[in-house]
Enzyme design. Sequence first.
Site, PDB file in Angstrom:
ATOM      1  N   LEU A 484       0.863  -1.190   0.000  1.00  0.00           N
ATOM      2  CA  LEU A 484       0.000   0.000   0.000  1.00  0.00           C
ATOM      3  C   LEU A 484       0.904   1.246   0.000  1.00  0.00           C
ATOM      4  O   LEU A 484       1.204   1.804   1.055  1.00  0.00           O
ATOM      5  CB  LEU A 484      -0.869  -0.060   1.259  1.00  0.00           C
ATOM      6  N   GLU A 486       1.578   4.380  -2.810  1.00  0.00           N
ATOM      7  CA  GLU A 486       1.301   4.915  -4.151  1.00  0.00           C
ATOM      8  C   GLU A 486       2.555   5.428  -4.866  1.00  0.00           C
ATOM      9  O   GLU A 486       2.687   5.278  -6.075  1.00  0.00           O
ATOM     10  CB  GLU A 486       0.247   6.033  -4.073  1.00  0.00           C
ATOM     11  N   PRO A 515       0.420  10.752  -2.644  1.00  0.00           N
ATOM     12  CA  PRO A 515       1.781  10.280  -2.325  1.00  0.00           C
ATOM     13  C   PRO A 515       2.633  10.036  -3.574  1.00  0.00           C
ATOM     14  O   PRO A 515       3.856  10.034  -3.498  1.00  0.00           O
ATOM     15  CB  PRO A 515       1.537   8.954  -1.583  1.00  0.00           C
ATOM     16  N   HIS A 556     -13.388  10.095  -1.032  1.00  0.00           N
ATOM     17  CA  HIS A 556     -13.681   9.117  -2.083  1.00  0.00           C
ATOM     18  C   HIS A 556     -14.435   9.782  -3.228  1.00  0.00           C
ATOM     19  O   HIS A 556     -15.150   9.120  -3.974  1.00  0.00           O
ATOM     20  CB  HIS A 556     -14.511   7.941  -1.541  1.00  0.00           C
TER      21      HIS A 556
END
Length: 756
Positions: A484, A486, A515, A556
Amino acid sequence: MATTKTDPKLGLAANGGRKSKSYEGLTRERLIEAYRFMYMSRRIDDREILLKRQQKIYFQMSGAGHEAIGVAAGLALKSGYDWFYPYYRDRALCLALGVKPLDMFLQGVGAANDPSSGGRQMPSHWSYPQLNIVTQSSPTGSQILQAVGCAEGGRYFARRPKAAEIPASSSESPLLAKDARNGAPVIPFDYRQFKNVKFQNDEVTYVSLGDGTSSEGEFWEALNAVALGKLPVIFCVQDNGYAISVPVEVQTAGGSISRLVSGFPNFHFEEVDGTDPVASYAAFARAAQYCRQGHGPAFVHAHVIRPYSHSLSDDERLYRPDVERERDAARDPVTRTQMFLLREGILDEKGITQLEKQVDEELQIAVDQALEALPPAPETIMKYLYSPDVDPTATVFSTPAAESPAAADGKKPAAKTMADLINATLRDEMKRDERILIFGEDVADCSREEYLKRKLVKGKGGVFKLTFGLQNEFGPDRVFNSPLAEAAIVGRATGMATRGLKPVVEIQFFDYIWPAMMQIRDELTVIRWRSNNGFSCPVVIRVAIGGYLTGGAIYHSQCGESIFTHMPGLRVVFPSNALDAAGLLRTAIRCDDPVLFLEHKRLYRETYGRAPYPGPDYMIPFGKAKIVHPGTDLTVITYGAVVPRALQAAQKLERESGVKVELIDLRCLNPFDWDAIVTSVEKTNRVLVAYEDSLSWGYGAEIAARIADQMFDKLDAPVRRVAAADTFVAYQPILEDAILPQANDLFRAMKELAEY
Ligand SMILES: Cc1ncc(C[n+]2csc(CCOP(=O)(O)OP(=O)(O)O)c2C)c(N)n1
Ligand SMILES: [Mg+2]
C-alpha cells in the site's frame, strides 16, 4: 567497465617485489586507473568551480570526498551491462563507467550537444543511455523507486525473453498499417517498435543517495519492495554526515542508517570507509556477487567526507567549525589514495606527477571545447515532451468497432458496462503484448495463489473489480498486488517502463494519488524531456475518480484533473461511456507516452453509455472530442460524469424551449480537441463549460479563457461555467447534491445563456 586506459609509460615504481600483490582483487594497474578517475573527478570539480566564478557555467555541484566509493562501484560493476541510478555526487562513478570529462563540461555550459540533456538539466544530473546510466532529477531520493522497477524489468525480461522481441508493425493487424481515410502508409502504432530492450540474466541495479536522503519516505518504500521481491539492487548510501547543514544525528534516529535498516530481510549489508578505494571495492564486489547470484538486494553504507560545502551556493563555515573540517580533510580520499600508491610502491612521485599532468591537459582541452559549444536553439523547447515516434492523435488510432456476432437467438449483442469493457480491453491487450504488467493495491485476484488454484476462492480483482480474472488468466508475475504505497506503484512502474515494459498500474482512488505526486510531476512526465529523448517511460496509470456516490464524502469523491493537465508530458484521458473507455484505453496502452487514465466511479456500472465489446483492435485517437448531441444554439463543453447530466439538461431545454444545445464530450483532456470547440462555437456563438471539479482554477477555466481570447468576436454572450462549489465533497447526500453540479444547475445555466 572503464574505458580510459592507464598510460603504460607512467612511472610504475620500481618495487618489483610487490608487483604481483593484489589488493582485494584490484591489480596495480587498476589501482592506478582508480586514482586517475578520482583525481580527474576532483579536478573537474575544481575547474567547474572556477568556471562558475567566471560565470561561464551556471551551477556547480561537487562530488568531492565521494570519489573513492564512486570509483570502487564503477570498477566492481559493469558499464552498459548493469544499470545505474546515481545521484549528483557520483561524478567519479560516472567517469569510471566511461563518461568523458567533455560530456560533463558540456552539461555545465548547457550545450546543445550535452549528451545528458541537451542543455536542459543542471550539471551532475547524469544520463547516458549507452552506459545504462538512467537520467536523474533533483528531488532527493526520487530515483530509488525507479531503480526497483528497473531491476524488476530486468528480471521479467530474463524470465520471459520473448517479451523483449519487437513485433512487426503490420503483421498482427493489417487493418492498422494504412491511414483509415486515404490509404497512405502511416506511422507505426506500437510503442514496442521504439524500445530497444536490453537485459542480462545476472545484471544488478545500482542506486545511490546521501545520508539525508535516507529520511525520505520513498527510500523506505523501496527497501520494503526490494526485500519483498529479493531484487538485485545495490543501495549505496554515501554518508558524508550532513544534508546541507543538517548533521546526521538530527537526520537519522540513532545516527546510523546501517543500524536502522539492519532488520530488513534478504539483504546483504556492508558498512565501509568510503574514502578507502580498496575497502570500498571489496565491499562492492561482495555486494554485487550476492545480487548476481540471485540472493536478493545489498546495502552499502559508505562513510565519506564533504570537503567543498554542499554546493557553490552553500558556505559550510557557517555551521561547521574548522576543527571538524580539518578532521575530515585528514581523510580526503584523493590524497589518501595518492599516499597509498606511493606507500605501496605502485607509483612513485614522478609517476603521480605525470598522471596528474596528463589529466590536467586532457581537462584543459575538454574545457576549451565545451566553451566553444553551441547552445541549444530556442525553437527546441517543446521537443521531446512526447514521443517523436508514436502520435496518439493520428488517424491510425481511429479504428472501427468490430461487429459483434449476434446472439444465438438472433438478439442484439448485450450492452456492457464501462467496467466490463475496461476489463475486456485489459485482457485482450495482455494477450497481445507480453510486456504489459498490472499491479496496484488489491488488483490481483488473490495473492495467496493456492486458494485460487484449489478453487477455494473466486478472486477479487480490484476494489471495483476492473482487473477481475486477469491474475487467474495471466499469472501472478503479470498481475499482482503491490504494498500500500502509491509513490512505489508509480515509481516502480516508471523504472519498468524505462526498460521497455508497459506497466498499467492502478491508483485505487484519485483521492490517494497524492503520495505519488512527486513521482508523477518530477519523474514520469519529465523523463523524456529532461534526457533529450534519451529515456522514456510510457506508463498507463488508471485511476478511479469522481463523486456523485451518495456517501463518498471528502476522501472518495475528489476530482482534480486540472492539476495533471497542467503537467507537460502527460496525456490525460477521461471517458464518459463504455465504448470510449475501451477505445481510449487501448490507445493509452499502445502509445509511447505516459497516460493518466481517469475512470469515473459513478460511470463504471451506469446504465448510460453501455455498449457491446468493440473487439481487440478498437481504438480512439487522443484529442478527438465527440458530439454527444448536435445543436445550433448553444455549445456545452464537458466530460466525465457531467456528460449524462448535461445531456439530460439539454434534452429538457429542447423539449421545453426548443433550444438546440450542441453537447461536446472532450473525452481526452490533454491533448484536447480545440478544433471541435472552434467549429461548434462559430456555429452557436454561445458557450458553457461544465465540469465536476470545484469551479475556481478548474479545467474549464483554461477552456473558457482560450475561447474568450481567441474567439471573442464570435461570441454573443459571456463564456459561462458550471462546476462544483469551491469546497470539499461532503458525506450527507443533501450536501453532496448542493456541492456537485447537478442536471438542474446545468439546465438553468443553459437556459440563461440561451436567453442572454
Ligand atoms: C525532495 C527534496 N527536498 C529538498 C531538496 C534540496 N536539497 C538538495 S540536496 C539536499 C541535501 C541532501 O543531503 P544528503 O542526502 O545527505 O546528500 P549529500 O548532498 O550530503 O551528498 C537538499 C535538502 C531536494 N533537492 N529535494
Ligand atoms: Mg549527506
